[in-house]
Design an enzyme around this catalytic site. Structure first.
Site, PDB file in Angstrom:
ATOM      1  N   SER A   3       4.143 -30.397  74.697  1.00 35.34           N
ATOM      2  CA  SER A   3       2.920 -29.812  75.247  1.00 35.34           C
ATOM      3  C   SER A   3       2.128 -29.046  74.204  1.00 35.34           C
ATOM      4  O   SER A   3       0.894 -28.986  74.281  1.00 35.34           O
ATOM      5  CB  SER A   3       3.256 -28.885  76.420  1.00 35.34           C
ATOM      6  OG  SER A   3       3.711 -29.615  77.534  1.00 35.34           O
ATOM      7  N   THR A  36       0.579 -24.903  76.885  1.00 38.67           N
ATOM      8  CA  THR A  36      -0.720 -25.502  77.178  1.00 38.67           C
ATOM      9  C   THR A  36      -1.843 -24.483  77.256  1.00 38.67           C
ATOM     10  O   THR A  36      -2.883 -24.656  76.591  1.00 38.67           O
ATOM     11  CB  THR A  36      -0.647 -26.348  78.461  1.00 38.67           C
ATOM     12  OG1 THR A  36       0.323 -27.383  78.283  1.00 38.67           O
ATOM     13  CG2 THR A  36      -1.989 -26.980  78.776  1.00 38.67           C
ATOM     14  N   HIS A  76      11.134 -32.785  84.249  1.00 39.92           N
ATOM     15  CA  HIS A  76      12.320 -32.492  83.445  1.00 39.92           C
ATOM     16  C   HIS A  76      13.569 -32.407  84.318  1.00 39.92           C
ATOM     17  O   HIS A  76      14.651 -32.832  83.899  1.00 39.92           O
ATOM     18  CB  HIS A  76      12.134 -31.168  82.694  1.00 39.92           C
ATOM     19  CG  HIS A  76      11.265 -31.261  81.484  1.00 39.92           C
ATOM     20  ND1 HIS A  76      11.629 -31.959  80.350  1.00 39.92           N
ATOM     21  CD2 HIS A  76      10.040 -30.750  81.223  1.00 39.92           C
ATOM     22  CE1 HIS A  76      10.666 -31.860  79.445  1.00 39.92           C
ATOM     23  NE2 HIS A  76       9.688 -31.139  79.952  1.00 39.92           N
ATOM     24  N   ASP A  84      -1.270 -34.113  79.703  1.00 36.26           N
ATOM     25  CA  ASP A  84      -1.063 -34.023  78.259  1.00 36.26           C
ATOM     26  C   ASP A  84       0.003 -35.003  77.771  1.00 36.26           C
ATOM     27  O   ASP A  84       0.034 -35.369  76.600  1.00 36.26           O
ATOM     28  CB  ASP A  84      -0.694 -32.597  77.848  1.00 36.26           C
ATOM     29  CG  ASP A  84       0.464 -32.022  78.658  1.00 36.26           C
ATOM     30  OD1 ASP A  84       0.895 -32.655  79.645  1.00 36.26           O
ATOM     31  OD2 ASP A  84       0.941 -30.920  78.309  1.00 36.26           O
ATOM     32  N   HIS A  85       0.872 -35.448  78.672  1.00 39.56           N
ATOM     33  CA  HIS A  85       1.929 -36.417  78.383  1.00 39.56           C
ATOM     34  C   HIS A  85       2.610 -36.742  79.698  1.00 39.56           C
ATOM     35  O   HIS A  85       2.343 -36.091  80.717  1.00 39.56           O
ATOM     36  CB  HIS A  85       2.970 -35.837  77.400  1.00 39.56           C
ATOM     37  CG  HIS A  85       3.545 -34.530  77.866  1.00 39.56           C
ATOM     38  ND1 HIS A  85       4.442 -34.453  78.910  1.00 39.56           N
ATOM     39  CD2 HIS A  85       3.299 -33.257  77.482  1.00 39.56           C
ATOM     40  CE1 HIS A  85       4.737 -33.185  79.128  1.00 39.56           C
ATOM     41  NE2 HIS A  85       4.048 -32.421  78.282  1.00 39.56           N
TER      42      HIS A  85
END
Length: 562
Positions: free
Chosen positions: A84, A137, A268, A306-307
């Site tokens: 991030s 972030t 996660h 962002d991913h």
């Protein structure tokens, strides 16, 4: 004949010109500086499958899905799988950096962010997050540091650089003397002295009327939406509404970044419950932004992650061509809640030096176990039997016959006698008293603790479905001394029931969908790099963060229209 051919050719030519003109009018048509306000919403970790799962759960498309424009690449300077910090740096500053770094390039440059440029041009600025507001972030938009872990230092770069600061992370702003992490400074008091209104509770939102706000609603991170204290902690949408209402007072406009931080954390943990409910909470925040943009035509709303996190798949091998996401609708908490409840409800006992390990099973002297569980043990030396009472359960052990009876009914049990001491498999004792046992290990892998709990009784009311015996065995097979390990295993069990599979507990490297609505939305058509994002935003806001912005935009338009 010639005139007919000419007529047909002319019509074809005119049609082609009209089509080309319409394409040009759609793509690259906005003037520089035409977007007075920009609201950038980042669903951290959100990939395509997150949208699919949430759409299935909701039963209809998410409100912003109709505004999809293109895709965004996510690679960092040192790897194709970004974190991030690096992803956010690219999205905020337009420059790649290495994973773990906050807005410092690999050669040591500290570039300004799109938020910095907005502030320098006289616009108001804001950051909203459900994590600590000093997390990676939000931090990349206002701070610089070689390590994302230096949040104590990052916090010092917020006050007077960002007008509206809303999220968790009060500990990063308070001194150690008040339970915070700052060695000396009290950033809360500094903010109040600088004119910020300071709030810590949802009930205070309606009392705010200033132009600068520091709202820190938890000492550390906020919780998942499904676990949120809804009386005292605002939702992401409520924080977004407060930020928009405050920042829009500025006649010159504003830049606001809103992060659905814990969408990533659910990935996660491989937790589909928290993931979907946080996605829905994020959608509500987007709706706040869209409503404002519909009423203010000089506003641009951009939604992009962002991913991706976790490599989530709708479907798994046991389910075949099936999904069962509807099973999640009865859940009342995240896997974090499940893990915390299991640990809090469990009775813990020490596994001492007297333990015997046989085929990975743990055996302990019966008397020692009974004592630790606050039970009663009566030994009858005449017939060599032992009467045991633990937690309202009773059984009798016949040592010579190596048998166990419960209410005169013989029950299978696993124990052996060594030097006059009965060593019981702890799993057998757990079964005799209506519980299950799990173990905790130290860093060397040695079993140190036994956790006694009724797994189904604790877990089923939270997840909203019945556990199988295989589920229970799976949950009790991991190291309970490590809460994260237990929580992750709960995520695996829950995902299995939803027929969801995962490829990772980390980030993945694929590109992400980008959504845009309002002034300049069509500038995002096609495939862009994450470094392109702030360059387009700077051009549309007219804040001059980069040189040669017109040439950059022309090149983007040329690439799209070739």
């Amino acid at each position: 004949m010639f005139s007919k051919f000419y007529s047909r050719s002319a019509k074809v030519f005119i049609a082609a010109v009209l089509i080309w003109t319409s394409l040009v009018s759609v793509v690259g048509a906005e003037e520089k500086g035409s977007a007075k306000n920009v609201i950038l919403l980042i669903p951290d970790g959100m990939g395509i499958s997150y949208l699919t799962a949430t759409r299935i759960y909701k039963g209809e498309e998410l409100s912003f899905e109709r505004y999809v424009k293109g895709l965004m690449k996510t690679a960092s300077a040192d790897t194709n799988v970004t974190d991030s910090a690096a992803a956010g740096t690219a999205m905020a500053t337009g420059y790649k950096t290495n994973n773990g770094v906050i807005s410092v390039t690999p050669d040591g440059v500290k570039p300004d962010s799109i938020l910095d440029a907005a502030r320098e041009s006289g616009k108001s600025t804001g950051l909203v997050a459900t994590s600590r507001i000093t997390h990676a972030t939000p931090a990349v938009f206002t701070a610089h540091d070689p390590s994302r872990g230096n949040e104590v230092a990052l916090a010092t770069e917020y006050i007077n650089n960002v007008d509206v600061i809303l999220g968790g992370g009060r500990d990063m702003f308070l001194p150690e003397s008040e339970g915070g992490k700052q060695p000396e400074r009290n950033l809360v008091e500094e903010a109040k002295a600088a004119g910020y209104e300071y709030i810590t509770n949802r009930s205070e939102i309606g009392q705010v009327d200033g132009d600068q706000i520091l709202g820190l609603f938890a000492m550390s991170d906020l919780k998942y939406e499904i676990d949120r204290d809804k009386e005292n902690v605002p939702s992401l949408a409520e924080m977004t509404k407060l930020a928009v209402d405050t920042l829009s007072k500025n006649d010159k406009g504003f830049f606001l970044m809103v992060e659905g931080s814990q969408i990533d954390w659910a990935g996660h943990a491989n937790d589909p419950i928290a993931l979907i409910t946080d996605m829905l909470a994020f959608e509500e925040a987007v709706d706040v932004a869209l409503e404002f943009a519909r009423e203010n035509s000089d506003t641009l709303v951009v939604v992009v992650g962002d991913h991706e996190t976790g490599g989530m798949n709708i479907g798994n091998t046991p389910g075949g061509y099936q999904e069962n996401i509807a099973v999640l609708k009865n859940a009342t908490g995240s896997v974090n809640t499940v893990g915390a409840e299991l640990l809090s409800k469990a009775i813990t006992t020490d596994v001492g030096s007297s333990v015997r390990v046989v085929n990975h099973d743990i055996y302990m002297p019966l008397r020692e176990v009974v004592d630790q569980l606050d039970g009663k043990l009566d030994y009858n030396g005449t017939d060599l039997t032992v009467d045991v009472e633990i937690a309202n359960s009773a059984f009798t052990v016949n040592l010579p016959e190596k048998s166990v009876k419960v209410a005169s009914q013989e029950q299978e049990s696993d124990f052996f006698v060594e030097n006059g001491t009965a060593y019981f498999n702890l799993k057998s004792i757990a079964e005799l008293i209506g519980l299950q046992v799990a173990y905790g290990q130290d860093e060397d892998g040695n079993v140190t603790t036994a956790y006694w709990v009724d797994v189904k009784q604790v877990v089923e009311p939270i997840v909203g479905f019945k556990l199988t015996e295989e589920d229970v065995a799976q949950l009790t097979s991991v190291n309970w001394n490590n809460a994260t390990t237990l929580i992750n295993e709960v995520g695996t069990v829950v995902s299995g029931h939803a027929l969801i599979s995962w490829g990772s507990r980390h980030h993945t490297g694929e590109e992400l969908p980008l959504y845009a609505y309002g002034k300049g939305a069509n500038e995002f058509v096609g495939l862009i790099d994450n470094t392109n994002l702030p360059r387009i935003l700077s051009y549309l806001m007219g804040v001059e963060l980069f040189e040669n912005e017109e040439a950059f935009m022309q090149e983007l338009e040329k690439r799209r229209n070739q």
